[in-house]
Design a protein around this motif. Sequence first.
Motif, PDB file in Angstrom:
ATOM      1  N   LEU A  90       0.767  -1.187   0.010  1.00  0.00           N
ATOM      2  CA  LEU A  90       0.068   0.045   0.030  1.00  0.00           C
ATOM      3  C   LEU A  90       0.961   1.496   0.179  1.00  0.00           C
ATOM      4  O   LEU A  90       1.860   1.270   0.530  1.00  0.00           O
ATOM      5  CB  LEU A  90      -0.968   0.088   1.293  1.00  0.00           C
ATOM      6  N   GLU A  91       0.417   2.155  -0.704  1.00  0.00           N
ATOM      7  CA  GLU A  91       1.276   3.511  -0.759  1.00  0.00           C
ATOM      8  C   GLU A  91       1.322   4.449   0.487  1.00  0.00           C
ATOM      9  O   GLU A  91       1.874   5.565   0.584  1.00  0.00           O
ATOM     10  CB  GLU A  91       0.520   4.199  -2.277  1.00  0.00           C
ATOM     11  N   GLY A  92       0.303   4.080   1.449  1.00  0.00           N
ATOM     12  CA  GLY A  92       0.019   5.004   2.597  1.00  0.00           C
ATOM     13  C   GLY A  92      -0.429   4.449   3.549  1.00  0.00           C
ATOM     14  O   GLY A  92      -0.638   3.000   3.733  1.00  0.00           O
ATOM     15  N   PRO A  93      -0.855   4.972   4.842  1.00  0.00           N
ATOM     16  CA  PRO A  93      -1.302   4.381   5.880  1.00  0.00           C
ATOM     17  C   PRO A  93      -2.756   3.811   5.832  1.00  0.00           C
ATOM     18  O   PRO A  93      -3.496   4.433   4.958  1.00  0.00           O
ATOM     19  CB  PRO A  93      -1.444   5.479   6.947  1.00  0.00           C
ATOM     20  N   VAL A  94      -3.037   3.044   6.627  1.00  0.00           N
ATOM     21  CA  VAL A  94      -4.221   2.214   6.504  1.00  0.00           C
ATOM     22  C   VAL A  94      -4.748   2.392   8.083  1.00  0.00           C
ATOM     23  O   VAL A  94      -4.315   1.795   8.928  1.00  0.00           O
ATOM     24  CB  VAL A  94      -4.486   0.776   6.195  1.00  0.00           C
ATOM     25  N   SER A  95      -5.795   2.970   8.334  1.00  0.00           N
ATOM     26  CA  SER A  95      -6.422   3.368   9.585  1.00  0.00           C
ATOM     27  C   SER A  95      -7.598   2.168   9.925  1.00  0.00           C
ATOM     28  O   SER A  95      -8.388   2.157   9.150  1.00  0.00           O
ATOM     29  CB  SER A  95      -7.190   4.625   9.904  1.00  0.00           C
ATOM     30  N   ILE A  96      -7.274   1.665  11.017  1.00  0.00           N
ATOM     31  CA  ILE A  96      -8.357   0.542  11.415  1.00  0.00           C
ATOM     32  C   ILE A  96      -9.274   1.372  12.340  1.00  0.00           C
ATOM     33  O   ILE A  96      -8.834   1.992  13.329  1.00  0.00           O
ATOM     34  CB  ILE A  96      -7.768  -0.504  12.208  1.00  0.00           C
ATOM     35  N   PRO A  97     -10.777   1.402  11.749  1.00  0.00           N
ATOM     36  CA  PRO A  97     -11.586   1.938  12.544  1.00  0.00           C
ATOM     37  C   PRO A  97     -11.759   1.645  13.886  1.00  0.00           C
ATOM     38  O   PRO A  97     -11.748   0.398  14.266  1.00  0.00           O
ATOM     39  CB  PRO A  97     -13.055   2.125  11.888  1.00  0.00           C
ATOM     40  N   ALA A  98     -12.108   2.260  14.787  1.00  0.00           N
ATOM     41  CA  ALA A  98     -12.301   1.960  16.357  1.00  0.00           C
ATOM     42  C   ALA A  98     -13.331   0.908  16.703  1.00  0.00           C
ATOM     43  O   ALA A  98     -13.218   0.371  17.458  1.00  0.00           O
ATOM     44  CB  ALA A  98     -12.529   3.271  17.356  1.00  0.00           C
ATOM     45  N   ARG A  99     -14.206   1.007  15.748  1.00  0.00           N
ATOM     46  CA  ARG A  99     -15.625   0.264  15.783  1.00  0.00           C
ATOM     47  C   ARG A  99     -15.174  -1.265  15.380  1.00  0.00           C
ATOM     48  O   ARG A  99     -16.010  -2.199  15.895  1.00  0.00           O
ATOM     49  CB  ARG A  99     -16.842   0.658  15.316  1.00  0.00           C
ATOM     50  N   VAL A 100     -14.110  -1.428  14.784  1.00  0.00           N
ATOM     51  CA  VAL A 100     -13.790  -2.848  14.485  1.00  0.00           C
ATOM     52  C   VAL A 100     -13.490  -3.589  15.543  1.00  0.00           C
ATOM     53  O   VAL A 100     -12.803  -3.481  16.296  1.00  0.00           O
ATOM     54  CB  VAL A 100     -12.538  -3.093  13.498  1.00  0.00           C
ATOM     55  N   ARG A 101     -14.327  -4.840  15.688  1.00  0.00           N
ATOM     56  CA  ARG A 101     -14.347  -5.737  16.812  1.00  0.00           C
ATOM     57  C   ARG A 101     -13.613  -6.980  16.324  1.00  0.00           C
ATOM     58  O   ARG A 101     -12.999  -7.762  17.303  1.00  0.00           O
ATOM     59  CB  ARG A 101     -15.756  -5.865  17.500  1.00  0.00           C
ATOM     60  N   SER A 102     -13.523  -7.168  15.207  1.00  0.00           N
ATOM     61  CA  SER A 102     -12.821  -8.612  14.781  1.00  0.00           C
ATOM     62  C   SER A 102     -11.943  -8.251  13.395  1.00  0.00           C
ATOM     63  O   SER A 102     -12.581  -7.750  12.618  1.00  0.00           O
ATOM     64  CB  SER A 102     -13.787  -9.740  14.870  1.00  0.00           C
ATOM     65  N   ILE A 103     -11.011  -9.070  13.377  1.00  0.00           N
ATOM     66  CA  ILE A 103     -10.199  -9.049  12.181  1.00  0.00           C
ATOM     67  C   ILE A 103      -9.840 -10.473  12.039  1.00  0.00           C
ATOM     68  O   ILE A 103      -9.268 -11.057  12.650  1.00  0.00           O
ATOM     69  CB  ILE A 103      -8.838  -8.402  12.025  1.00  0.00           C
ATOM     70  N   GLY A 104     -10.274 -11.288  11.070  1.00  0.00           N
ATOM     71  CA  GLY A 104     -10.081 -12.562  10.512  1.00  0.00           C
ATOM     72  C   GLY A 104      -8.667 -13.029  10.516  1.00  0.00           C
ATOM     73  O   GLY A 104      -7.795 -12.220  10.014  1.00  0.00           O
ATOM     74  N   GLU A 105      -8.323 -14.257  10.402  1.00  0.00           N
ATOM     75  CA  GLU A 105      -7.001 -15.011  10.419  1.00  0.00           C
ATOM     76  C   GLU A 105      -6.653 -14.536   8.866  1.00  0.00           C
ATOM     77  O   GLU A 105      -7.204 -14.893   7.901  1.00  0.00           O
ATOM     78  CB  GLU A 105      -7.051 -16.352  10.607  1.00  0.00           C
ATOM     79  N   GLY A 106      -5.328 -14.166   8.844  1.00  0.00           N
ATOM     80  CA  GLY A 106      -4.883 -13.830   7.453  1.00  0.00           C
ATOM     81  C   GLY A 106      -4.986 -12.547   6.743  1.00  0.00           C
ATOM     82  O   GLY A 106      -4.447 -12.407   6.015  1.00  0.00           O
ATOM     83  N   SER A 107      -5.820 -11.786   7.398  1.00  0.00           N
ATOM     84  CA  SER A 107      -5.995 -10.426   6.974  1.00  0.00           C
ATOM     85  C   SER A 107      -4.838  -9.691   7.165  1.00  0.00           C
ATOM     86  O   SER A 107      -4.439  -9.661   8.243  1.00  0.00           O
ATOM     87  CB  SER A 107      -7.544  -9.883   7.504  1.00  0.00           C
ATOM     88  N   PHE A 108      -4.595  -8.779   6.019  1.00  0.00           N
ATOM     89  CA  PHE A 108      -3.502  -7.958   6.112  1.00  0.00           C
ATOM     90  C   PHE A 108      -1.963  -8.607   6.200  1.00  0.00           C
ATOM     91  O   PHE A 108      -1.049  -8.186   6.349  1.00  0.00           O
ATOM     92  CB  PHE A 108      -3.427  -6.840   7.232  1.00  0.00           C
TER      93      PHE A 108
END
Length: 93
Positions: free
Chosen positions: A54-72
């Motif tokens: 990615l060319e720049g920053p990625v902000s993970i929003p405060a409301r995100v309660r789960s990120i699945g295995e292998g994401s990012f």
Amino acid sequence: RVGVRALPYAPASLVVADTVRVVERDNACRNAKRLVLPEGLEAIGPHCFCSRILEGPVSIPARVRSIGEGSFEYSSARERSCTYRPISCSRAF
């Protein structure tokens, strides 16, 4: 909601709509170099946004309660200003 495998490829600049609350599994979004996630996003399924330079920053929003295995996984940002915060990872999607 972004459905399962709905975005195997994406435009170079991907801005996820404000109405999206869930990105389901296997949305790799190949070709995306810029990613903007909406503040209302609550969950990211497994294996999303992986192997991206990615060319720049990625902000993970405060409301995100789960990120699945292998994401990012194997993703990186050319700038060192990515915003990360501790959250629980979940396989339940």
